[in-house]
Design an enzyme around this catalytic site. Structure first.
Site, PDB file in Angstrom:
ATOM      1  N   CYS A  11     -18.529  -8.400  12.256  1.00 51.60           N
ATOM      2  CA  CYS A  11     -18.608  -7.663  13.533  1.00 51.60           C
ATOM      3  C   CYS A  11     -18.558  -8.565  14.749  1.00 51.60           C
ATOM      4  O   CYS A  11     -18.418  -8.074  15.873  1.00 51.60           O
ATOM      5  CB  CYS A  11     -19.863  -6.814  13.571  1.00 51.60           C
ATOM      6  SG  CYS A  11     -19.665  -5.356  12.572  1.00 51.60           S
TER       7      CYS A  11
HETATM    8  N1  CO8 Z   1     -27.535  11.824   4.989  1.00 51.19           N
HETATM    9  C1  CO8 Z   1     -28.821  12.168   4.765  1.00 51.19           C
HETATM   10  N2  CO8 Z   1     -29.770  11.280   4.448  1.00 51.19           N
HETATM   11  C2  CO8 Z   1     -29.399   9.977   4.346  1.00 51.19           C
HETATM   12  C3  CO8 Z   1     -28.077   9.543   4.555  1.00 51.19           C
HETATM   13  C4  CO8 Z   1     -27.125  10.529   4.882  1.00 51.19           C
HETATM   14  N3  CO8 Z   1     -25.843  10.205   5.093  1.00 51.19           N
HETATM   15  N4  CO8 Z   1     -28.027   8.210   4.393  1.00 51.19           N
HETATM   16  C5  CO8 Z   1     -29.252   7.803   4.082  1.00 51.19           C
HETATM   17  N5  CO8 Z   1     -30.093   8.859   4.041  1.00 51.19           N
HETATM   18  C6  CO8 Z   1     -31.539   8.867   3.714  1.00 51.19           C
HETATM   19  C7  CO8 Z   1     -31.944   7.584   3.011  1.00 51.19           C
HETATM   20  O1  CO8 Z   1     -31.641   7.640   1.635  1.00 51.19           O
HETATM   21  C8  CO8 Z   1     -33.441   7.583   3.286  1.00 51.19           C
HETATM   22  O2  CO8 Z   1     -34.067   8.464   2.385  1.00 51.19           O
HETATM   23  P1  CO8 Z   1     -35.543   8.113   1.801  1.00 51.19           P
HETATM   24  O3  CO8 Z   1     -36.429   8.037   3.016  1.00 51.19           O
HETATM   25  O4  CO8 Z   1     -35.779   9.236   0.897  1.00 51.19           O
HETATM   26  O5  CO8 Z   1     -35.373   6.772   1.137  1.00 51.19           O
HETATM   27  C9  CO8 Z   1     -33.548   8.177   4.681  1.00 51.19           C
HETATM   28  O6  CO8 Z   1     -32.321   8.898   4.889  1.00 51.19           O
HETATM   29  C10 CO8 Z   1     -33.699   7.125   5.764  1.00 51.19           C
HETATM   30  O7  CO8 Z   1     -32.721   6.089   5.528  1.00 51.19           O
HETATM   31  P2  CO8 Z   1     -32.657   4.753   6.364  1.00 51.19           P
HETATM   32  O8  CO8 Z   1     -34.031   4.172   6.485  1.00 51.19           O
HETATM   33  O9  CO8 Z   1     -31.569   3.913   5.787  1.00 51.19           O
HETATM   34  O10 CO8 Z   1     -32.216   5.337   7.784  1.00 51.19           O
HETATM   35  P3  CO8 Z   1     -32.106   4.591   9.145  1.00 51.19           P
HETATM   36  O11 CO8 Z   1     -32.848   5.362  10.152  1.00 51.19           O
HETATM   37  O12 CO8 Z   1     -32.396   3.134   9.016  1.00 51.19           O
HETATM   38  O13 CO8 Z   1     -30.542   4.735   9.501  1.00 51.19           O
HETATM   39  C11 CO8 Z   1     -28.573   3.340   9.536  1.00 51.19           C
HETATM   40  C12 CO8 Z   1     -29.550   4.148   8.679  1.00 51.19           C
HETATM   41  C13 CO8 Z   1     -27.851   4.320  10.445  1.00 51.19           C
HETATM   42  C14 CO8 Z   1     -27.580   2.635   8.627  1.00 51.19           C
HETATM   43  C15 CO8 Z   1     -29.358   2.335  10.400  1.00 51.19           C
HETATM   44  O14 CO8 Z   1     -30.320   1.667   9.617  1.00 51.19           O
HETATM   45  C16 CO8 Z   1     -28.468   1.306  11.052  1.00 51.19           C
HETATM   46  O15 CO8 Z   1     -27.553   1.627  11.809  1.00 51.19           O
HETATM   47  N6  CO8 Z   1     -28.774   0.033  10.830  1.00 51.19           N
HETATM   48  C17 CO8 Z   1     -28.031  -1.046  11.446  1.00 51.19           C
HETATM   49  C18 CO8 Z   1     -26.811  -1.286  10.673  1.00 51.19           C
HETATM   50  C19 CO8 Z   1     -25.947  -2.281  11.371  1.00 51.19           C
HETATM   51  O16 CO8 Z   1     -26.046  -2.571  12.539  1.00 51.19           O
HETATM   52  N7  CO8 Z   1     -25.047  -2.824  10.632  1.00 51.19           N
HETATM   53  C20 CO8 Z   1     -24.116  -3.728  11.155  1.00 51.19           C
HETATM   54  C21 CO8 Z   1     -22.881  -3.410  10.447  1.00 51.19           C
HETATM   55  S1  CO8 Z   1     -21.587  -4.037  11.278  1.00 51.19           S
HETATM   56  C22 CO8 Z   1     -20.986  -5.364  10.369  1.00 51.19           C
HETATM   57  O17 CO8 Z   1     -21.253  -6.493  10.628  1.00 51.19           O
HETATM   58  C23 CO8 Z   1     -20.139  -5.041   9.230  1.00 51.19           C
HETATM   59  C24 CO8 Z   1     -18.820  -5.665   9.439  1.00 51.19           C
HETATM   60  C25 CO8 Z   1     -17.917  -5.257   8.383  1.00 51.19           C
HETATM   61  C26 CO8 Z   1     -17.256  -3.959   8.693  1.00 51.19           C
HETATM   62  C27 CO8 Z   1     -16.924  -3.278   7.443  1.00 51.19           C
HETATM   63  C28 CO8 Z   1     -16.338  -1.920   7.636  1.00 51.19           C
HETATM   64  C29 CO8 Z   1     -16.226  -1.102   6.368  1.00 51.19           C
END
Ligand code: CO8
Length: 372
Positions: A155
């Site tokens: 990223c």
């Molecule tokens: N629908 C419903 N529920 C869901 C879903 C969904 N789609 N997904 C997860 N849940 C559930 C989980 O299973 C969890 O359930 P439980 O509590 O029972 O375990 C609950 O919801 C809460 O899950 P999380 O704690 O994971 O939820 P968050 O509030 O943390 O949100 C996010 C998840 C949105 C992923 C958030 O944590 C986030 O955005 N984190 C930062 C991520 C980030 O910045 N990443 C950088 C990526 S960029 C990068 O460098 C990649 C480059 C490569 C690109 C590749 C492209 C393909």
């Protein structure tokens, strides 16, 4: 001040996917999977899959739509992979093609003849081949001179490449450097993974970085850059040419992006906020000097928290604009898309920050000031 951002360009795919469409496809897959394995699930030998939800996606990430190269193949429950036909060697490759589209827009906006470009850097999260470098294909397609090379910093690919371009100019190797950042994220996204299927979208950006003597009207002077990396496995993609050596694991889910989103969220916010605040202190910049923050577009809650730490108050959309709702996370392109759409209204002398963060971990900050 040696270098400026003369102009940017953006290529956006024609098709957008709404959360409703994405969740409908995913949940149809879940229903089918759970029916197919009902006996094993009932016996406790296999875990049932859980459905996705539009409400969760919007609350957890702020994403409402994302653009996709191939909407139909990505949503087709029998496939859930974009259809990307292989091209013959005689035809321009896909990532070079979208890069050229973004690049032509940047060159046109700067009023620059492609022949005056002395270096091309193609920097992105995933390159479609190891060689020949996509940058050289882009250079050839545009008729640019000099040299080109590829790089990958997930990223932070665009910001790291902007620093490279600045260094090239400072060292005198070229006076006009074209950075292209094609992010075809749906190609390495697992549409069958509830945790990540909603996050990423496709786009390509171009940034023309040039010697200050060449600055066109409306250019942005690069005041300072800083890069930081800290190793983490929390965002990982193990796809690579060595996979063919182990057939048993060649198609495992870790050959697409996987992430521990919550850990990333918690660890990256302080890392990025501290990096920005330290650099502002070094550059003698106060929060009130920062007219706008163009932050990486991964998660609206992360951006809110980072902006608040940097500015000392909750940022308005004017102070830290979001494009995440429309584009999703476009990896390296996110902060540049925000800059591209939201810099024209600023005045000469206004200062701002382009900042990326993501896998590696990697973070890059580029402080800029609108030239007179
Ligand atoms: N629908 C419903 N529920 C869901 C879903 C969904 N789609 N997904 C997860 N849940 C559930 C989980 O299973 C969890 O359930 P439980 O509590 O029972 O375990 C609950 O919801 C809460 O899950 P999380 O704690 O994971 O939820 P968050 O509030 O943390 O949100 C996010 C998840 C949105 C992923 C958030 O944590 C986030 O955005 N984190 C930062 C991520 C980030 O910045 N990443 C950088 C990526 S960029 C990068 O460098 C990649 C480059 C490569 C690109 C590749 C492209 C393909």
């Amino acid at each position: 001040m040696t270098a400026v951002i003369s102009a940017t360009g953006l290529w956006t795919p024609p098709n957008s996917i709404t959360n409703t469409e994405l969740v409908a496809s995913f949940n149809a897959y879940v229903e089918r999977y759970n029916a197919e394995y009902a006996t094993e699930i009932a016996a406790g030998a296999r875990q049932a899959l859980q459905p996705s939800s539009v409400a969760f996606i919007e609350k957890a990430s702020g994403i409402k739509h994302r653009y996709a190269l191939d909407k139909e193949g990505s949503l087709d429950v029998n496939r859930m992979v974009p259809r990307i036909p292989q091209r013959p060697h005689e035809q321009i490759s896909l990532m070079a093609e979208v890069s050229v589209k973004a690049a032509k827009q940047a060159l046109e906006r700067a009023g620059r003849d492609p022949a005056d470009v002395g270096a091309v850097i193609c920097s992105c999260s995933s390159l479609q081949r190891p060689y020949p470098a996509l940058a050289i294909e882009v250079q050839n397609e545009l008729g640019a001179s000099g040299f080109g090379y590829d790089m990958n910093v997930a990223c932070s690919s665009a910001t790291f490449a902007i620093q490279n371009a600045t260094d090239i100019i400072r060292a005198g190797h070229a006076r006009s450097v074209l950075v292209v950042n094609p992010e075809l994220c749906t190609g390495h996204l697992n549409f069958r993974d509830r945790d990540t299927h909603f996050i990423f979208g496709d786009a390509a950006v171009a940034i023309l970085v040039e010697h200050v003597d060449m600055a066109p009207p409306g250019a942005w002077t690069i005041l300072g850059t800083r890069l930081k990396t800290v190793f983490s496995n929390n965002i990982r993609n193990d796809f690579g040419f060595l996979n063919r050596g182990d057939e048993a694991h060649r198609d495992d889910p870790d050959k697409l992006i996987t992430q521990q989103g919550r850990k990333v969220f918690k660890e990256v916010i302080p890392l990025v906020a501290e990096m920005i605040i330290e650099q502002m202190a070094t550059m003698d910049l106060k929060p009130s000097d920062m007219r706008r923050l163009w932050l990486h577009q991964a998660n609206s809650n992360m951006n809110r928290l980072i902006a608040e730490r940097v500015l000392g108050h909750e940022a308005s959309q004017d102070e830290a604009p979001t494009v995440l709702d429309v584009y999703g996370n476009t990896a390296g392109a996110g902060s540049i898309i925000a800059f591209h759409h939201h810099n024209a209204d600023l005045k000469a002398g206004d200062k701002g920050l382009i900042c990326s963060f993501g896998a590696g971990y990697s973070a890059g900050s580029i402080f800029v000031q609108k030239a007179g």
